[in-house]
Design a protein around this motif. Structure first.
Motif, short mmCIF file in Angstrom:
data_model
loop_
_atom_site.label_atom_id
_atom_site.label_comp_id
_atom_site.label_asym_id
_atom_site.label_seq_id
_atom_site.Cartn_x
_atom_site.Cartn_y
_atom_site.Cartn_z
N PHE A 1 63.42 64.11 88.47
CA PHE A 1 63.26 65.05 88.72
C PHE A 1 64.59 66.29 88.53
O PHE A 1 65.68 65.69 87.71
CB PHE A 1 63.94 65.16 90.75
CG PHE A 1 65.13 64.12 90.74
CD1 PHE A 1 65.91 64.82 91.09
CD2 PHE A 1 65.77 63.31 91.37
CE1 PHE A 1 67.42 64.61 91.09
CE2 PHE A 1 66.33 62.62 92.46
CZ PHE A 1 67.46 63.54 91.83
N THR A 2 64.65 67.17 88.83
CA THR A 2 65.37 68.36 88.44
C THR A 2 66.63 68.12 88.75
O THR A 2 66.69 68.15 89.85
CB THR A 2 64.77 69.75 88.56
OG1 THR A 2 63.17 70.42 88.14
CG2 THR A 2 65.68 70.93 88.38
N GLY A 3 66.98 68.58 87.72
CA GLY A 3 69.28 68.18 88.07
C GLY A 3 69.42 66.57 87.88
O GLY A 3 70.15 66.47 88.12
#
Length: 345
Positions: free
Chosen positions: A99-101
């Motif tokens: 996921f983002t991050g």
């Protein structure tokens, strides 16, 4: 200070060394420790119940330390302290780019606890969306990291804790009934400090010795008035509140004397209840209050003796010593003597 340290530990010397960090010798606490020793050698899931500040994490640690897994990891996670969007990753881990991050691979707490014990505190605050995944791990001992299709098998023992009323949460449809039944294999209820006032003196001595040693202070005197204030206080924050107040008192201490950190302790007692002036007065007031609350009954499962964690004969002996007779059914000392003699025969 040495005298205080010896007094604080004298009643714990005959206990398993791995339980010595749990202070007290009241019947209520001894029952909990007996339950801990009974369940620890097994792999059963344990659900620890109790108010905030009662020491549920200490009980979880004791279960691990007394188990065959004691040499393996003890991993803990507070379900109420992690934001929902991060909690799943904390539990199960994630792959890089999941996921983002997610800039690197991350192991979750289940994987970190493999072969050991995972302690999930405040399990009642686990979001409903994550509860089926937790149930699957408990039943199948397997999971997938976020962003991964690979199933990973683990071997853990779960200990969970909560201060919340899980049956009510189930009734309100915010906690899954199947997860509740899976967690509630072996419940252990930790009593509040109000329910084990006999331990307060020993706890005070223990924490005074602990903080004085840390701060390089010498404290050799705790006045009767200060100790009675500790015993009479209602302790809404339980042992954690006691610990914090004693730390404050040690900081403020001068001349080897512990100051009273509860200057308005009498306000913690019900306005209709006179403030006891001595420990004897407090004990008498507590017994009378309990007998009244139990409808005048002394013996039986719903009597005052059971509520106080005493044998019926022990309570009658204590009542005679304090000059207490049953408030709803007045008796003379001779009648209590006769009843006690019948019990012993």
């Amino acid at each position: 200070m040495g005298d205080l340290a010896r007094l604080a530990s004298c009643e714990r010397d005959d206990r398993d060394g791995r339980l010595n960090h749990i202070v007290g010798s009241s019947p209520a606490l001894e029952f909990v420790l007996a339950e801990v020793q009974r369940v620890s050698p097994t792999d059963a899931t344990v659900l620890i119940l109790g108010d905030t500040g009662t020491g549920k994490e200490l009980v979880a640690r004791a279960i691990h330390d007394l188990s065959p897994r004691s040499g393996c990891p003890f991993v803990k996670l507070n379900c109420a302290a992690i934001p929902f969007e991060l909690l799943e990753s904390e539990l199960f881990g994630h792959e890089k780019g999941a996921f983002t991050g997610a800039v690197a691979l991350k192991m979750g707490r289940f994987e970190m606890a493999d072969t050991g014990t995972l302690f999930l505190d405040e399990i009642g605050d686990l979001p409903l969306a994550l509860q089926p995944k937790l149930l699957r791990v408990l039943q199948e001992q397997e999971f997938e990291r976020l962003g991964s299709c690979k199933t990973r098998r683990i071997n853990i023992r779960l200990v969970a804790a909560t201060h919340r009323d899980l049956p009510k949460l189930v009734a309100d449809n915010v906690f899954r009934s199947d997860l509740y039944y899976r967690l509630n294999v072996f419940p252990v209820a930790v009593p509040s400090l109000r329910e084990r006032r006999e331990d307060i003196r020993q706890l005070v001595l223990y924490f005074v010795e602990l903080f004085a040693r840390r701060m390089g202070k010498h404290i050799d005197q705790i006045s009767d008035a200060t100790m009675n204030a500790f015993i009479a206080y209602e302790w809404p924050g339980n042992v954690r509140e006691l610990q914090n107040l004693i730390e404050r008192a040690v900081i403020r201490s001068d001349g080897g004397v512990l100051p009273n950190p509860i200057p308005r302790a009498q306000e913690a007692i019900s306005p209709s209840t006179p403030t006891p002036s001595t420990l004897r007065d407090y004990e008498a007031a507590l017994i009378l209050q309990t007998i009244r609350a139990m409808g005048g009954r002394i013996g039986g499962p719903y009597g005052a003796a059971a509520k106080l964690g005493l044998k019926r004969t022990s309570l009658i002996t204590k009542m005679k010593k304090l000059g207490i007779y049953q408030p709803r059914h007045p008796r003379t000392g001779a009648e209590l003597d006769e009843e006690l003699e019948q019990d012993q025969n």
